[in-house]
Design an enzyme around this catalytic site. Structure first.
Site, PDB file in Angstrom:
ATOM      1  N   ASP A  38       0.822  -1.214   0.000  1.00 24.19           N
ATOM      2  CA  ASP A  38       0.000   0.000   0.000  1.00 24.19           C
ATOM      3  C   ASP A  38       0.856   1.265   0.000  1.00 24.19           C
ATOM      4  O   ASP A  38       0.386   2.340   0.361  1.00 24.19           O
ATOM      5  CB  ASP A  38      -0.995   0.001   1.174  1.00 24.19           C
ATOM      6  N   HIS A 244      25.028   4.812 -18.097  1.00 22.20           N
ATOM      7  CA  HIS A 244      23.920   4.995 -17.149  1.00 22.20           C
ATOM      8  C   HIS A 244      24.064   4.100 -15.918  1.00 22.20           C
ATOM      9  O   HIS A 244      23.075   3.669 -15.323  1.00 22.20           O
ATOM     10  CB  HIS A 244      22.575   4.754 -17.837  1.00 22.20           C
ATOM     11  N   ASP A 261      27.681  11.729 -11.630  1.00 16.25           N
ATOM     12  CA  ASP A 261      26.694  12.489 -12.399  1.00 16.25           C
ATOM     13  C   ASP A 261      25.459  12.566 -11.523  1.00 16.25           C
ATOM     14  O   ASP A 261      24.754  11.565 -11.357  1.00 16.25           O
ATOM     15  CB  ASP A 261      26.417  11.777 -13.734  1.00 16.25           C
ATOM     16  N   ASP A 272      21.928  19.260 -13.228  1.00 16.52           N
ATOM     17  CA  ASP A 272      22.532  18.051 -13.823  1.00 16.52           C
ATOM     18  C   ASP A 272      24.030  18.297 -13.979  1.00 16.52           C
ATOM     19  O   ASP A 272      24.447  18.963 -14.930  1.00 16.52           O
ATOM     20  CB  ASP A 272      21.839  17.809 -15.177  1.00 16.52           C
ATOM     21  N   HIS A 355      27.990   9.792 -27.021  1.00 16.64           N
ATOM     22  CA  HIS A 355      26.727  10.483 -26.717  1.00 16.64           C
ATOM     23  C   HIS A 355      26.787  11.938 -27.184  1.00 16.64           C
ATOM     24  O   HIS A 355      27.836  12.435 -27.598  1.00 16.64           O
ATOM     25  CB  HIS A 355      26.390  10.383 -25.220  1.00 16.64           C
ATOM     26  N   HIS A 359      21.742  18.617 -23.638  1.00 16.51           N
ATOM     27  CA  HIS A 359      20.296  18.557 -23.846  1.00 16.51           C
ATOM     28  C   HIS A 359      19.678  19.761 -23.171  1.00 16.51           C
ATOM     29  O   HIS A 359      20.297  20.384 -22.302  1.00 16.51           O
ATOM     30  CB  HIS A 359      19.735  17.253 -23.251  1.00 16.51           C
ATOM     31  N   HIS A 366      15.921  15.967 -19.015  1.00 16.47           N
ATOM     32  CA  HIS A 366      16.010  16.078 -20.476  1.00 16.47           C
ATOM     33  C   HIS A 366      14.751  16.853 -20.856  1.00 16.47           C
ATOM     34  O   HIS A 366      13.687  16.273 -21.055  1.00 16.47           O
ATOM     35  CB  HIS A 366      16.059  14.706 -21.145  1.00 16.47           C
ATOM     36  N   GLU A 393      28.153  18.615 -21.754  1.00 14.31           N
ATOM     37  CA  GLU A 393      28.691  17.447 -21.073  1.00 14.31           C
ATOM     38  C   GLU A 393      29.513  16.509 -21.953  1.00 14.31           C
ATOM     39  O   GLU A 393      29.150  15.359 -22.147  1.00 14.31           O
ATOM     40  CB  GLU A 393      27.556  16.673 -20.412  1.00 14.31           C
ATOM     41  N   TYR A 397      35.413   7.765 -22.990  1.00 16.14           N
ATOM     42  CA  TYR A 397      35.213   6.480 -22.303  1.00 16.14           C
ATOM     43  C   TYR A 397      36.040   5.437 -23.042  1.00 16.14           C
ATOM     44  O   TYR A 397      35.742   5.119 -24.190  1.00 16.14           O
ATOM     45  CB  TYR A 397      33.730   6.090 -22.320  1.00 16.14           C
ATOM     46  N   ARG A 414      33.665  12.404 -17.692  1.00 15.89           N
ATOM     47  CA  ARG A 414      32.674  13.329 -18.242  1.00 15.89           C
ATOM     48  C   ARG A 414      32.701  14.571 -17.359  1.00 15.89           C
ATOM     49  O   ARG A 414      32.905  14.469 -16.141  1.00 15.89           O
ATOM     50  CB  ARG A 414      31.271  12.696 -18.262  1.00 15.89           C
ATOM     51  N   GLU A 416      30.280  17.967 -16.802  1.00 15.37           N
ATOM     52  CA  GLU A 416      28.960  18.487 -17.202  1.00 15.37           C
ATOM     53  C   GLU A 416      28.573  19.698 -16.361  1.00 15.37           C
ATOM     54  O   GLU A 416      28.643  19.660 -15.132  1.00 15.37           O
ATOM     55  CB  GLU A 416      27.898  17.392 -17.013  1.00 15.37           C
TER      56      GLU A 416
HETATM   57  N1  GLY Z   1      22.212  12.840 -15.971  1.00 14.60           N
HETATM   58  C1  GLY Z   1      21.583  12.644 -17.208  1.00 14.60           C
HETATM   59  C2  GLY Z   1      22.334  13.297 -18.278  1.00 14.60           C
HETATM   60  O1  GLY Z   1      23.433  13.755 -18.059  1.00 14.60           O
HETATM   61  O2  GLY Z   1      21.849  13.426 -19.358  1.00 14.60           O
HETATM   62 MN    MN Z   2      22.926  15.754 -18.741  1.00  9.34          MN
HETATM   63 MN    MN Z   3      24.184  14.275 -16.116  1.00  5.37          MN
END
Ligand code: GLY
Ligand code: MN
Ligand code: MN
Length: 447
Positions: A38, A244, A261, A272, A355, A359, A366, A393, A397, A414, A416
């Protein structure tokens, strides 16, 4: 700055001004979602709904009626009634009357009256603005209202002849942040930056990734942020190459890089941030070499944020710096991939950078808004405008592989940040956490 409810009321007025005369818009908020037994997941309102209302209670719906002739435009809220019994268990609810006054609506009614009132509100409206596919339950109710209006056809009432896609209009409005939103996003960015700095300071080889995650969450919540904006990534050593990754359960070893991240959500707005740093406080030569390459790429990408330039210029700038570095460092073999321009054209860099460079960022991590130039489909992407907010970002890798220099194996990096486009270029919103090798090593020496 405008008070909270004035900012939301101004957005409703803007939408009303763009709607066809006399038309009706309907937008429900998100449902509560069961987790197990519940217990529900922590409740999170629908972003579009909150954008127009500032109202965070579940079981709510906003209805806008555009002005026509002598009839002024109206904004109407449907929400839960006050309920003394339920409020003892679950806490405060506004109820329609108090919600109307606090959130600046013209009218407010109990959500239980939605079906009965909508048939009247839609009668003789020329068009309906709705997001078909909002959910099976609401879609079915909207169909029911239209059927009820059509059933009155013999009395001379007409049902909406046209439907418009409501979210397409809201997406474009949300893409350009107002002053109220930018201030909130800067605060969210500052809290997240502080959390990253705390995580860096706390890190020692031998700790588990989840212990570092706990430091982030502590700092988010301590500063009033309600949630992480997305599952936090704390990835050490080879896990940093899993884009991810969020198991966050590996033991951090001496010599590892740690990639975090993570960003908080504050009053419905996401931040982010990614930082990558050495667990023992000192970058190895190979780690520093790749780190500085990614940092240069990020600098070039941020420098490309100029109003009027296409969104794609940001990614293009990062790719050029990264690919050049990959060729210089022997990650890419010029004998195989050719010149810099050829390596870019063939996307040879994607072996190590797979990538995009960012964004839109806003209520959703996003965030909504088209990336393409809808007005000129022949152009690759839309021009940047002041008020757009986005992440920058770039990363690299390096998975072990034949022909890949061994000293770079298992390094994942990375960097960002969150940026708002201004007339003067990009302004970074995620300030307060070190980024250069020197500053990161200095922060970590202090503990
Ligand atoms: N943390 C999600 C991205 O960097 O897009
Ligand atoms: Mn991001
Ligand atoms: Mn991120």
């Amino acid at each position: 700055m405008m008070p909270h409810c004035a900012a939301h009321a101004a957005r409703r007025a803007q939408l009303l001004g763009r709607m066809q005369a006399g038309a009706v818009a309907v937008l429900g908020t998100a449902p509560e979602v069961p987790r197990n037994g519940d217990s529900d997941y922590p409740y999170r309102h629908d972003s579009h709904f909150y954008y127009l209302t500032g109202f965070a209670e579940p079981e709510s719906c906003v209805v806008l009626v555009a002005a026509q002739g002598e009839h002024a435009g109206r904004s109407i809220l449907f929400c839960r009634e006050k309920n003394v019994e339920r409020e003892i268990w679950e806490g405060f609810r506004f109820g329609p009357e108090a919600a109307r006054d606090a959130f600046g609506f013209d009218e407010a009614y109990p959500i239980d009256e939605l079906d009965a009132r909508m048939a009247d509100i839609l009668a003789d409206a020329p068009a309906l603005y709705y997001a078909l596919g909002s959910g099976v339950a609401l879609d079915a109710r909207v169909a029911g209202w239209l059927k009820a209006v059509r059933a009155r056809g013999r009395t001379g009432v007409t049902a909406p002849q046209t439907t418009h896609h409501l979210l397409a209009m809201l997406d474009e409005m949300r893409l350009l942040k107002d002053e109220h939103e930018i201030a909130l996003m800067a605060r969210a960015g500052a809290i997240s930056a502080q959390a990253h700095a705390r995580a860096m300071r706390a890190t020692r080889p031998g700790m588990f990734e989840y212990e570092i995650e706990a430091e982030l969450l502590h700092e988010f919540r301590r500063n009033g942020a309600q949630f992480p904006a997305y599952p936090s990534i704390v990835a050490s050593g080879p896990q940093a190459c899993v884009l991810h990754y969020n198991a966050n359960n590996r033991r951090i070893e001496d010599g590892d890089l740690v990639l975090i991240d993570a960003g908080c959500e504050l009053d419905g707005y996401a931040s982010d941030i990614t930082r990558t740093y050495p667990a023992n406080g000192r970058f190895s030569d190979a780690q520093r070499t790749l780190y500085e390459l990614v940092l240069r790429a990020q600098g070039a990408a941020i420098a490309a944020i100029v109003p009027g330039r296409p969104y794609s210029a940001i990614h293009d700038a990062a790719v050029r710096v990264l690919t050049e570095g990959m060729l210089d460092l022997g990650l890419l073999d010029a004998g195989k991939v050719g010149s810099l321009d050829e390596a870019i054209a063939s996307r040879a860099y994607a072996q190590f950078y797979m990538h995009g460079t960012g964004h839109w960022l806003g209520m959703d991590v996003h965030d909504v808004g088209a990336y393409r130039d809808v007005a000129s489909p022949d152009k690759p992407s839309r021009p940047l405008l002041p008020g757009m907010t986005l992440t920058v970002e770039p990363g690299i890798y390096v998975r072990p592989g034949e022909g890949v220099p061994e000293r770079f194996w298992n390094i994942g990096i990375r960097i960002e940040d969150d940026v708002v486009v201004t007339d003067a270029g990009g302004r970074i919103l995620s300030v307060g956490v070190p980024k250069s090798v020197t500053d990161i090593e200095a922060l970590m020496r202090k503990h």
